[in-house]
Design a protein around this motif. Structure first.
Motif, short mmCIF file in Angstrom:
data_model
loop_
_atom_site.label_atom_id
_atom_site.label_comp_id
_atom_site.label_asym_id
_atom_site.label_seq_id
_atom_site.Cartn_x
_atom_site.Cartn_y
_atom_site.Cartn_z
N UNK A 487 0.72 -1.11 -0.06
CA UNK A 487 0.15 -0.23 0.03
C UNK A 487 1.06 1.21 -0.03
N UNK A 488 0.14 2.24 -0.13
CA UNK A 488 0.87 3.71 -0.32
C UNK A 488 -0.02 4.90 -0.01
N UNK A 504 -1.62 -7.13 0.43
CA UNK A 504 -1.23 -8.02 1.48
C UNK A 504 -2.44 -7.80 2.45
N UNK A 505 -3.22 -6.78 2.35
CA UNK A 505 -4.57 -6.31 3.38
C UNK A 505 -5.65 -6.68 2.45
N UNK A 506 -5.61 -7.24 1.55
CA UNK A 506 -6.68 -7.47 0.57
C UNK A 506 -7.65 -8.64 1.30
N UNK A 520 -10.77 -4.33 -0.48
CA UNK A 520 -9.82 -3.20 -0.22
C UNK A 520 -10.38 -2.02 0.45
N UNK A 521 -9.70 -1.41 1.21
CA UNK A 521 -10.10 -0.21 1.86
C UNK A 521 -9.12 1.00 1.25
N UNK A 539 -14.71 1.47 1.50
CA UNK A 539 -14.20 0.21 1.86
C UNK A 539 -15.14 -0.98 1.18
N UNK A 540 -14.84 -1.89 0.47
CA UNK A 540 -15.59 -2.91 -0.16
C UNK A 540 -14.90 -4.34 0.01
#
Length: 871
Positions: A487-488, A504-506, A520-521, A539-540
């Motif tokens: 992320x970024x 990695x946060x998916x 993802x948010x 976020x969905x």
């Protein structure tokens, strides 16, 4: 090329030969150099610490100068030095000290004489701390740093060529600065010159020169509180030697920490017996893998005013295979020194007493006169007790503190460093030539330091070569992969940004209701100017087992930055825990469900919309008000998959006899939170609360409206709580929280409306052990009345840390006591934990129900890690 290299070194050596310069080498009677000897020039009020070769240099006008030369273990030497117009090279020989004045013996059961000396120093420390009103000074600094060794695996992870090439090479930093000080804490710093071989991407703070001039050994917060009231509880003192030096009897006192702690210093103090001032300090701080040593020299810059004139700090570290060292020298020259003349130390029968100076100054008040009489009475005592020393220190502090200092302490605003320090860098600071440094540099460059400057440009050339050798395409691809995974936050100019969590946060969660949650948010924001901002965070996520899409949208408007105003709005359709944030954390539940089939978190579905506003009504008084709508329905498990098998529990909270009926909730809430005398700071136009010596009181009220349906939530809830964290001493802390509440009227309540307590049903938790219970998440929730209390006592030295070899470790220990009362329950817990503050702890707890033993267990708390992983 090799010849050119040595020619360059020769030229640099030639250029460093001074003109009209005093060059000094300090040696012993055998001609061997004395490292780190101190040279003080009275006329210029400059102190210098010689380097490891006993050498230094300084530019002086032609003339005669009274100089003092000293080093530990050698007789202090006072001499007049005549500097001719063409400069002078001088060898100074010091004689090894012989202690013939008296022997120091302590009879069994008798107190060491060092304690009498230290009581007098501590009693007068506030005077020396507040003695200086203003000054101007020149400060020369020379620092070096070297990473000697790094494991190959760690080195391979460094992508910056500059970083990789600096390993094994000495890096040097030099600066010449002008410093102006005015009480109570205002500094004006002007950087005249800077020379460094550190890579360009190392942003060395311009405040570095302040390290020397702000290091005040008399401050209670400096050097492990060595001269603070209460130091006898953490230090032992031993008088090793006494010797005559000019008009002063100097006492060499060994400082021994009672416990092994990185907060406590070890070493020696040299105290002038009549003035009770520190002449020199050789101290060290040791923490796991690192040791910092300080050599501080104080000189009488003005009659009665002893200021730090030379500063030498060294660092050695070895941690996880990384070894290195660093050093920082500072030489300070004082000018235009002004002291607080209302009160001065005078000598009466060799006893230092604070006497008022009335002529041209403000006369002391009646209270100050009373304090002065008491100070004189205490100072006249041949033997001062510890209690009397502390009392005298407080009286001196009250008497000598200037009106400006007292006013600052009364103010709740604590100014940040950038408002206390005004830094300006001369436009030519980085362009000073060799001739300038020849005149300014006090410690001559050693060969390795000369090579460091020569290699500065070559390092840059090598780094640039490495960059050009890499494939730009591959490097760009690697960066994009890392950004996609982690992320970024992407800034668009100064006012806009976009943030995504990364692949990695998916898939942040697994539970038996949803299965895997995949999505993802995102977040986007805009700076509205004046420290105001607007953000939107959608976020969905897709629930693989429930086969539905959850969507949430959170918006926030930050306004009125000096009052911490924030308006929040949110809406969406998602699942949530019946206990809200008080139950099992989502990441902990994921691990327990996926590997152990142990689902302790139970969920319901909500379609919701909420609005809330938070703002400071007055300093320390916070108002929060809002309204929340929820449409609730229960859920069932849609999968039972677990890696190692097992059967999950139904999605029904413990203590509930059936499923929750579908219903709606319309809840209004308001809360007041007040902390008396809450200190704060203004940082870049934003108010930031710091700390208070008083407890925080919070009162809240919630009202649920039925909305015309007897199935909807309908209740009133009142809650009040008091909490406080208290630092009892350098190593001991006490925290407590008391919370009570009642549902005075309850027409219809469902489990989400109940009062839920912070619980740790699993052995792994993201909650603090000091204010959470080791019990079921839902069984003891109530819609009646309750009282809970938590008390924790934490110490760096409690049980295990009393063992000497354990004292070098960083962990602290804590004892916990908790109680919970409802009409149906009387539950108590006691426990013990070890850890690193609130970062992570492991504890063991025993639980009692109705005063009967119920259970015991181990809980691991990782708030920082688990909260970071939880969505």
């Amino acid at each position: 090329m090799r010849s050119f290299f040595f020619i360059m070194i020769g030229c640099l050596f030639a250029l460093t030969l001074p003109a009209q310069m005093l060059t000094v080498k300090i040696v012993d009677d055998k001609g061997q150099p004395i490292p780190n000897a101190t040279f003080y020039i009275r006329e210029t009020a400059r102190g210098v610490i010689a380097d490891e070769r006993g050498e230094f240099q300084t530019e002086l006008d032609a003339g005669e100068y009274a100089c003092e030369i000293s080093s530990l273990g050698y007789e202090r030497k006072t001499m007049t030095v005549a500097v001719p117009p063409q400069g002078l090279t001088l060898n100074v020989e010091l004689t090894e000290k012989t202690y013939t004045l008296r022997g120091v013996t302590v009879s069994p059961g008798k107190e060491d004489p060092a304690y009498r000396i230290m009581r007098n120093v501590i009693a007068r420390a506030p005077y020396h701390l507040n003695q200086v009103k203003s000054y101007e000074s020149d400060a020369y600094l020379k620092g070096s740093f070297k990473i000697e060794k790094m494991p190959a695996l760690l080195k391979s992870q460094i992508t910056d060529p500059n970083m990789k090439n600096m390993i094994g090479k000495l890096l040097v930093y030099e600066s010449q600065s002008e410093v102006k000080y005015s009480e109570p804490d205002k500094y004006e710093l002007r950087i005249i010159a800077v020379s460094t071989s550190f890579p360009e991407n190392f942003n060395i703070d311009d405040n570095v020169p302040l390290i020397a001039v702000t290091s005040n050994i008399y401050s209670p917060a400096s050097f492990g509180g060595l001269l603070a009231p209460g130091s006898f509880a953490v230090y032992k003192f031993k008088l090793e030697d006494s010797y005559q030096e000019d008009d002063h009897l100097i006492n060499k006192i060994r400082v021994i920490p009672r416990k092994k702690s990185g907060r406590l210093v070890d070493g020696w103090l040299y105290i002038a017996d009549d003035a009770w001032t520190v002449q020199q300090a050789n101290l060290s701080l040791s923490q796991t893998g690192a040791t910092v040593r300080f050599n501080l020299t104080y000189q009488e810059v003005k009659p009665g005013a002893f200021l730090l004139s030379a500063y030498d700090m060294s660092l050695n570290f070895s941690l996880m295979g990384v070894k290195g060292n660093g050093r920082l020298y500072a030489s300070v020259k004082y000018d235009k020194l002004e002291t607080n003349e209302n009160y001065v130390l005078t000598k009466a029968d060799t006893i230092s007493v604070i006497k008022p100076v009335i002529a041209g100054q403000k006369a002391p008040t009646k209270q100050q006169q009373k304090n002065l009489l008491k100070i004189e009475e205490l100072a006249g005592k041949e033997k001062l007790t510890t209690r009397e020393a502390y009392k005298m220190a407080q009286l001196v502090k009250k008497t000598v503190e200037s009106d400006e200092v007292k006013e600052q302490k009364r103010r709740l605003e604590r100014r940040p460093l950038d408002s206390m320090v005004i830094v300006a860098r001369d436009s030519l600071a980085l362009k000073r030539d060799t001739s300038f440094w020849n005149k300014t540099r006090i410690l001559p460059l050693k060969e390795e330091e000369l090579l460091s400057y020569l290699q500065r440009d070559s390092l840059k050339f090598v780094a640039d070569s490495m960059k050009s050798a890499d494939s730009l395409k591959n490097r760009t691809f690697e960066k994009w992969i890392i950004r996609l995974l982690l992320g970024e936050k992407i800034n668009f100019g100064k006012n806009y940004y976009f943030l995504y969590d990364g692949l990695l946060s998916a898939c942040p969660e697994y539970n038996f209701v949803d299965g895997f949650r995949v999505g993802q948010s995102l977040e986007a924001g805009v700076n509205l100017g004046g420290n105001r901002s607007l953000s939107l965070a959608p976020a969905i996520y897709y629930a693989t087992a429930r086969k539905e899409i959850d969507i949430t949208i959170n918006g926030a408007l930050s306004y009125a930055p000096l009052r911490n105003g924030k308006l929040s709005l949110s809406t969406g359709n998602t699942i949530t825990d019946y206990a809200g944030k008080n139950g099992t954390g989502r990441f902990g539940n994921t691990l327990a469900s996926l590997f152990l089939a142990n689902n302790t978190a139970m969920f319901y579905q909500k379609k919701y919309a909420a609005i809330s506003n938070r703002i400071d009504i007055a300093n320390g008084l916070i108002l929060t008000a809002g309204f929340n709508y929820e449409k609730r329905n229960d859920l069932t498990n849609n999968t039972s998959y677990s890696v190692f098998g097992g059967r999950p529990a139904p999605n029904i909270p413990h203590g509930q006899t059936g499923m929750m009926p579908d219903h709606e909730a319309y809840v209004a809430n308001i809360a007041f939170e007040y902390t008396p005398r809450y200190y704060y700071s203004i940082w870049k136009g934003q108010k930031i609360y710091l700390n208070s010596n008083y407890p925080t009181i919070r009162m809240s009220y919630q009202k649920a409206f039925a909305g015309g349906s007897n199935r909807n939530s309908s209740f009133d809830q009142i809650e009040i709580s008091v909490f406080h964290n208290i630092r009892l001493s350098l190593f001991n802390r006490l925290s407590y929280e008391i919370d009570a509440g009642i549902f005075p009227s309850s027409g219809q309540t469902c489990l989400p409306d109940f009062k839920h307590f912070r619980t740790n049903e699993l052995f792994l938790t993201g909650k603090l052990l000091e204010n959470s219970f080791t019990m079921d998440n839902y069984r003891y929730a109530t819609d009646d009345k309750w009282l809970q209390a938590h008390v924790s006592y934490a110490s760096d030295f409690l049980l295990l840390k009393q063992i000497p070899f354990m004292q070098s470790f960083l962990f602290d220990e804590a004892l916990h006591a908790k109680t919970l009362w409802t009409p149906d329950l009387n539950r108590n817990e006691i426990g013990y934990s070890i850890g690193l503050g609130e970062s992570g702890r492991i504890g063991v707890f025993a639980c009692f129900k109705q005063l009967q033993y119920e259970s015991a267990g181990i809980v691991v708390s990782l708030p920082l890690l688990l909260n970071m992983l939880t969505k």
